[in-house]
Design a protein around this motif. Sequence first.
Motif, short mmCIF file in Angstrom:
data_model
loop_
_atom_site.label_atom_id
_atom_site.label_comp_id
_atom_site.label_asym_id
_atom_site.label_seq_id
_atom_site.Cartn_x
_atom_site.Cartn_y
_atom_site.Cartn_z
N ASP A 180 -4.29 -0.67 -2.07
CA ASP A 180 -3.87 0.69 -2.43
C ASP A 180 -4.90 1.69 -1.91
O ASP A 180 -6.07 1.34 -1.75
N ASP A 181 -4.47 2.91 -1.66
CA ASP A 181 -5.37 3.99 -1.23
C ASP A 181 -6.18 3.55 -0.02
O ASP A 181 -7.37 3.88 0.10
N GLU A 237 2.05 6.40 1.49
CA GLU A 237 2.31 6.99 0.17
C GLU A 237 2.15 8.50 0.23
O GLU A 237 1.58 9.04 1.17
MG MG Z 1 -2.20 4.88 -4.07
#
Ligand code: MG
Length: 286
Positions: A180-181, A237
């Motif tokens: 994520d990220d 995202e």
């Molecule tokens: Mg994220």
Amino acid sequence: EAKQAGKKTFYYFVPQLEKVALDRIDLESRLRNGIKNNEFFLMYQPKVDVSTGQVVGAEALIRWRQSDGSIATPNEFIEFAESTGLIHLVTEWVVDRVCRQIVAWNNESSHQFPIAINISPKDFTNDQFVELVAGIVHKYNIPHGQLEFEITENVFMKDTDHSRKIVRQLRALGVLISIDDFGTGFSSMSVLLDLDVDYLKIDKTFVSYARNNEKSAAIVKSIIDIARNLSVGVIAEGIEDQKDLYFVQNAGCNVAQGFYYSRPISLEDFEQYVERVNMQFSAYMG
Ligand code: MG
Ligand code: C2E
Ligand code: MG
Ligand code: MG
């Protein structure tokens, strides 16, 4: 004179400290009770195939209903839960709830895609974490590839060997792993070197700056290239409008998530969303 000042200071500070300590104790017991009393719930945000509009996955995001009717978001309580160790209870609740939902969908609907959960770096320091996940996955008999864990690079800041081992054990249970990220940590490349992961999620800050900033655009394109070359899936995202979408699509990204498609929504709304776009897709395919 000094005594006087000291007294004054004393009088000034103690009530505040007491209040802070009380707030923490209060929050801790409210969190514990909140889990028991079903005050937590999940919102779902679709992950969408940009060329067909079809839902190919979802991310479950936690919310906490307060007694005054307001809804607390994770930014308001996850850090606290991490600092008190209560995060383990929160994670256990989320994993159980999502696995139960996967079973329900497998029985009642025609769609089958992975549902993602956000896992805290603190979960990786819990010796019972893998056991706990294994217990739930076996209890519900979750097929491989239907449960996904989103983890951040921070997981690998300390004791990389331990984290690598946990990731291997989770994957052996059939859990998909997403970073994520991606790109915001300090070890993006070493994570890719050291680990088998299923997806990279390009952080929304890169995506949102990309159309006005050449450096961000170059970073997004490069991440997509790296993912491709490593045969790792890539998700953008924070897609908020059509321009964001065009940009990541042109850069070669096939899956996106963001307000443009849908905000995180209730279970019922999510089910309707999937039904609607999947029906449109079948109509379009004839
Ligand atoms: Mg994220
Ligand atoms: P994340 O995993 O990076 O999740 C994305 C966050 O961005 C979500 O906020 C989502 O609502 C928001 N978002 C989605 N699309 C867009 C967009 O197009 N534009 C913008 N500006 N924002 C978008 P949320 O739900 O408040 O969650 C925040 C963070 O809290 C998550 O970041 C995740 O790290 C953490 N979190 C959420 N649920 C859980 C959970 O069950 N357990 C744990 N440990 N952490 C959680
Ligand atoms: Mg996430
Ligand atoms: Mg984030």
